[in-house]
Design an enzyme around this catalytic site. Structure first.
Site, PDB file in Angstrom:
ATOM      1  N   HIS A  48      -2.772   4.113  -0.054  1.00 57.14           N
ATOM      2  CA  HIS A  48      -2.515   3.227  -1.091  1.00 57.14           C
ATOM      3  C   HIS A  48      -2.163   3.640  -2.395  1.00 57.14           C
ATOM      4  O   HIS A  48      -0.968   3.612  -2.986  1.00 57.14           O
ATOM      5  CB  HIS A  48      -3.842   2.465  -1.364  1.00 57.14           C
ATOM      6  CG  HIS A  48      -3.711   1.544  -2.622  1.00 57.14           C
ATOM      7  ND1 HIS A  48      -2.815   0.655  -2.899  1.00 57.14           N
ATOM      8  CD2 HIS A  48      -4.628   1.835  -3.704  1.00 57.14           C
ATOM      9  CE1 HIS A  48      -3.298   0.181  -4.230  1.00 57.14           C
ATOM     10  NE2 HIS A  48      -4.161   0.849  -4.742  1.00 57.14           N
ATOM     11  N   HIS A  72      -5.322   6.874  -9.691  1.00 56.75           N
ATOM     12  CA  HIS A  72      -5.866   5.689 -10.314  1.00 56.75           C
ATOM     13  C   HIS A  72      -6.841   4.983  -9.582  1.00 56.75           C
ATOM     14  O   HIS A  72      -7.690   4.295 -10.428  1.00 56.75           O
ATOM     15  CB  HIS A  72      -4.708   4.593 -10.273  1.00 56.75           C
ATOM     16  CG  HIS A  72      -4.396   3.746  -8.915  1.00 56.75           C
ATOM     17  ND1 HIS A  72      -3.772   4.072  -8.095  1.00 56.75           N
ATOM     18  CD2 HIS A  72      -5.145   2.599  -8.701  1.00 56.75           C
ATOM     19  CE1 HIS A  72      -3.790   3.197  -7.138  1.00 56.75           C
ATOM     20  NE2 HIS A  72      -4.666   2.361  -7.457  1.00 56.75           N
ATOM     21  N   GLU A  76     -12.951   5.238 -10.164  1.00 60.12           N
ATOM     22  CA  GLU A  76     -13.674   4.086  -9.902  1.00 60.12           C
ATOM     23  C   GLU A  76     -14.313   4.175  -8.428  1.00 60.12           C
ATOM     24  O   GLU A  76     -15.570   3.772  -8.531  1.00 60.12           O
ATOM     25  CB  GLU A  76     -12.660   2.929  -9.560  1.00 60.12           C
ATOM     26  CG  GLU A  76     -13.066   1.556  -9.292  1.00 60.12           C
ATOM     27  CD  GLU A  76     -13.616   0.654 -10.448  1.00 60.12           C
ATOM     28  OE1 GLU A  76     -13.687   1.095 -11.636  1.00 60.12           O
ATOM     29  OE2 GLU A  76     -13.752  -0.558 -10.183  1.00 60.12           O
ATOM     30  N   ASP A  77     -13.789   4.780  -7.344  1.00 64.22           N
ATOM     31  CA  ASP A  77     -14.081   4.831  -6.215  1.00 64.22           C
ATOM     32  C   ASP A  77     -14.486   6.143  -5.709  1.00 64.22           C
ATOM     33  O   ASP A  77     -15.254   6.183  -4.380  1.00 64.22           O
ATOM     34  CB  ASP A  77     -13.143   4.178  -5.170  1.00 64.22           C
ATOM     35  CG  ASP A  77     -12.763   2.622  -5.400  1.00 64.22           C
ATOM     36  OD1 ASP A  77     -13.477   2.166  -6.160  1.00 64.22           O
ATOM     37  OD2 ASP A  77     -11.403   2.410  -5.186  1.00 64.22           O
ATOM     38  N   ASP A 139       0.363  -1.045  -8.481  1.00 64.73           N
ATOM     39  CA  ASP A 139      -0.946  -1.167  -7.782  1.00 64.73           C
ATOM     40  C   ASP A 139      -1.168  -2.581  -7.353  1.00 64.73           C
ATOM     41  O   ASP A 139      -1.551  -2.657  -6.179  1.00 64.73           O
ATOM     42  CB  ASP A 139      -2.228  -0.985  -8.804  1.00 64.73           C
ATOM     43  CG  ASP A 139      -3.536  -1.008  -8.068  1.00 64.73           C
ATOM     44  OD1 ASP A 139      -3.740  -0.566  -7.041  1.00 64.73           O
ATOM     45  OD2 ASP A 139      -4.378  -1.508  -8.938  1.00 64.73           O
ATOM     46  N   ASP A 260      22.754 -24.088  -5.174  1.00 59.54           N
ATOM     47  CA  ASP A 260      23.308 -22.859  -5.547  1.00 59.54           C
ATOM     48  C   ASP A 260      22.239 -22.072  -4.950  1.00 59.54           C
ATOM     49  O   ASP A 260      21.628 -21.013  -5.614  1.00 59.54           O
ATOM     50  CB  ASP A 260      23.087 -22.583  -7.084  1.00 59.54           C
ATOM     51  CG  ASP A 260      21.956 -22.942  -7.943  1.00 59.54           C
ATOM     52  OD1 ASP A 260      21.076 -23.831  -7.212  1.00 59.54           O
ATOM     53  OD2 ASP A 260      21.769 -22.828  -8.868  1.00 59.54           O
TER      54      ASP A 260
HETATM   55 MN    MN Z   1      -5.611   0.480  -6.402  1.00 64.86          MN
END
Ligand code: MN
Length: 563
Positions: A48, A72, A76-77, A139, A260
């Site tokens: 990812h 990124h 957080e993780d 992201d 169109d």
């Molecule tokens: Mn992410």
């Protein structure tokens, strides 16, 4: 390293070797930090951040942005801390990563009001560095591309949020390819059946029209050569399914009534050539007068430039033509990111930074025009920036505080109990004095002690009404000893330069009495052309004095006030 290959290939086109090495280091860190984690698709998590980095590398963003993309999700993780990013990379990169994490923590709700508010918070949060939002948009793009693996319920929520929040931002930034991708993927997810039917219809019709389009393209080409436009690049375009669907829905048309479906883009090397192409094509087929747009002379607010014209063709299909230069084309696809195009040895310039602020102003403008939140409009003023700060709780919630707000204001904004028990504060993990001024983007953590209680001195640097009144209220309900301490006011002298007039002194003393200020001394000194009045006042704190000075300054005859 196997996932890094594609990114490396992209970077080799524009990033120098030293910087590539740094990107590789970020990859190694991200890979080991995310080790063992999997995505909904079942792939290793590292795929990812790498995909996000590839999207940004294709936009030719600087290597710091690419590194931030790779990292990124680590704050957080994973167990990686901001400090480690500062040490391993730089403060700048750590700030970028931190900014993206904070943005991720903002929870969007679908309720219109909450959404407008969140939209605003988001804009404020990225005010410090626009690259934060570019990483976030990429992201989200990758998350949208891999939606099918996400559980149904969550999927709808992500799409809604994307279409309501991220697509307008991408649009405002002029990043066309991201906005279109959001809308196409969103349409497919929300209306899978309609999407499938339209896709099949489009496939059938393009089979029929392929011959016609080929013929038209040849004619366009021949005419351009006749008109001495030999270097034009002609690209045929098919309308996006989401925009065809939107047109059918809004104008109550059947698929076959949407005419169109196709268009051409002509790309040349100068503005002069653009107008020549226009002239040439108008001699080939008649233009629809009301459909001609000169966005070169008058660019769209996101900077988009192009000539648009729609031609009547003898085949019964109107044909939309866009004419632009290479540079305009890059801007049309990448928007503000085109201004970030990698230049060796140059960091983000002042001019780019100004653009960011200009942009933020215009997003606020956009929100205003869309009228989706009255409160939003009311709270937005052009001079909003210098007067408000936006800071984060450790959980990522944003608090809005007035300029010069301190950790004390922050503590009381959370809860008066937190305020009362506050003993210290950390800003971005560093201990700071309780009187420190907070800056937008900082994360503030309050340290409390159950046994502690408010200090009278806090009144000198608390700024918000809530903090002040809570502190005063606390002292009013306490035994008299502390209350007396509170009553010890500061003494301050100011000198007013005035033009003498009847009743001036009375006006001044009246104003002071209205403000409930005790005057401990007042003395008037006549000079030649003007007079001076020296007053000594008892004030609560510096803010109080500032307020008094503001009132005095408005009195007719007061020329100047000195401390
Ligand atoms: Mn992410």
């Amino acid at each position: 390293m196997k996932y890094f290959k594609k990114l490396r290939a992209e970077l080799e086109r524009y990033v120098n070797a030293d910087q590539r090495l740094l990107v590789e280091k970020a990859y190694t860190l991200a890979e080991s930090a995310h080790h063992g984690q999997k995505r909904h698709t079942g792939e290793p998590y590292i795929t990812h951040p790498v995909a996000v980095a590839v999207i940004l590398a294709k936009m030719r963003l600087d290597h710091q942005t690419i590194i931030a993309a790779l990292l990124h999700d680590v704050l957080e993780d994973t167990l990686v801390q901001k400090q480690e990013l500062i040490e391993q990379f730089s403060e700048e990169i750590a700030d970028l990563v931190d900014g993206v994490s904070k943005l991720t923590q903002i929870k969007f709700e679908s309720k219109a009001q909450a959404q407008a508010e969140n939209f605003r918070k988001m804009i404020m949060a990225m005010a410090r560095d626009i690259r934060v939002i570019l990483v976030k948009l990429a992201d989200r793009l990758h998350n949208m591309r891999t939606l099918s693996a996400v559980p149904q319920e969550k999927r709808r929520r992500i799409v809604q949020e994307t279409l309501e929040i991220y697509a307008p931002i991408a649009h405002r930034l002029g990043i066309h390819f991201i906005r279109v991708a959001y809308e196409e993927l969103g349409f497919e997810t929300l209306y899978p059946l309609r999407h499938r039917v339209l896709k099949q219809a489009m496939k059938r019709i393009s089979g029929n029209r392929r011959g016609i389009l080929k013929e038209i393209e040849e004619k366009l080409n021949a005419r351009l050569v006749e008109w001495n436009v030999p270097t034009a690049r002609i690209i045929s375009r098919q309308k996006y399914l989401s925009s065809i669907y939107k047109k059918m829905r809004d104008k109550h048309l059947s698929f076959f009534e949407v005419m169109d479906l196709y268009g051409f883009r002509v790309i040349v090397d100068s503005i002069e050539m653009c107008y020549r192409v226009l002239g040439a094509l108008h001699t080939l087929y008649k233009p629809m007068p009301q459909r001609f747009k000169d966005y070169i002379a008058i660019p769209k607010s996101n900077g988009y430039q192009s000539l648009h014209t729609t031609l009547f063709t003898p085949y019964g299909v109107p044909l939309e033509i866009q004419i632009r230069t290479e540079a305009m084309d890059r801007l049309a696809e990448n928007g503000i990111a085109a201004h970030w195009l990698y230049k060796t040895g140059e960091t983000v310039s002042n001019a780019s930074y100004l653009r960011v602020h200009e942009w933020i102003k215009s997003v606020l403008e956009l929100q205003k025009n869309s009228g989706s939140s009255l409160e939003f409009i009311e709270s937005v003023k052009i001079d909003l920036f210098p007067h408000e700060v936006y800071v984060f709780t450790p959980k990522g919630e944003i608090l809005e505080l007035p300029e010069n707000a301190t950790p004390i204001d922050f503590a009381y904004a959370i809860h008066s109990d937190i305020g009362h028990r506050c003993i210290a504060a950390k800003v971005d993990k560093q201990i700071v004095p309780l009187s420190a001024s907070l800056q937008s983007g900082q994360t503030v953590e309050i340290i409390i002690d159950r046994q502690s209680h408010p200090q009278p001195a806090w009144l000198d640097f608390a700024v918000t009404g809530k903090a002040k009144s809570s502190i005063r209220h606390y002292f009013k309900t306490q035994p008299a000893v502390i209350f007396e301490k509170l009553d010890t006011r500061l003494s301050a002298s100011v000198i007013l330069e005035v033009r003498s007039r009847a009743g001036l002194l009375a006006d001044i003393t009246f104003a002071l009495s209205q403000l409930k200020v005790n005057i401990s001394h007042l003395e008037a000194i006549e000079k030649h052309a003007h007079a001076e009045i020296k007053v000594t006042l008892q004030v609560e704190n510096r803010q109080h004095l500032a307020q008094i000075i503001r009132v005095l300054r408005k009195i007719q005859g007061v020329v100047k006030i000195r401390r």
